[in-house]
Design a protein around this motif. Sequence first.
Motif, short mmCIF file in Angstrom:
data_model
loop_
_atom_site.label_atom_id
_atom_site.label_comp_id
_atom_site.label_asym_id
_atom_site.label_seq_id
_atom_site.Cartn_x
_atom_site.Cartn_y
_atom_site.Cartn_z
N ALA A 8 0.84 -1.20 0.00
CA ALA A 8 0.00 0.00 0.00
C ALA A 8 0.87 1.25 0.00
O ALA A 8 2.01 1.24 0.45
N SER A 9 0.34 2.33 -0.53
CA SER A 9 1.07 3.59 -0.47
C SER A 9 0.40 4.48 0.58
O SER A 9 -0.76 4.30 0.91
N SER A 10 1.16 5.42 1.09
CA SER A 10 0.66 6.31 2.13
C SER A 10 1.17 7.71 1.88
O SER A 10 2.17 7.91 1.20
N SER A 11 0.45 8.66 2.43
CA SER A 11 0.93 10.04 2.42
C SER A 11 0.63 10.65 3.77
O SER A 11 -0.26 10.18 4.49
N ARG A 12 1.39 11.67 4.12
CA ARG A 12 1.24 12.30 5.42
C ARG A 12 1.74 13.72 5.32
O ARG A 12 2.74 13.99 4.65
#
Length: 109
Positions: free
Chosen positions: A33-37
Motif C-alpha cells: 500500500a502507499s501512504s501520504s502524510r
Amino acid sequence: MCPSHSTSITTPRSGATATRLPSIVDCLRSKTASSSRAPVAVPVIDTVGAGDAFEAGHLCEAINGAEPRDCLDLAVRTGAFACLAPGDWEGYPRRDELGLLDSSEPVTR
C-alpha cells in the motif's frame, strides 16, 4: 518482524535446522500500500541527518511489521526531530519523546 517471510531449512545429514530471517528489503517489499502524510512543522536548526532519521524511522516500523501509514508517521516524526538540533544524529528522538511533536508548546533540543 515479517514472520511470513521467515524460512526454515533442515539439513538432511545432520538434521540441523536453520531459520533465515527476513531482510529489510523483504519486509519493505511486503508493504504494497502507499501512504501520504503532512509534514510536521518544526523550527529548523539543521537539516543534516534528517533524511537518515526519516529512513531509520521508516525501517524501524517496517521490520516490526507495521502498516505503511505507521511506518511513514514514524519516519516523518524522526525526520522532524533531527531538524531540531545541530549535527547529524544529536536530535534523534527516543520513542517516548515522539508524542512531544503533538504538543501545543514548541519542542526544542
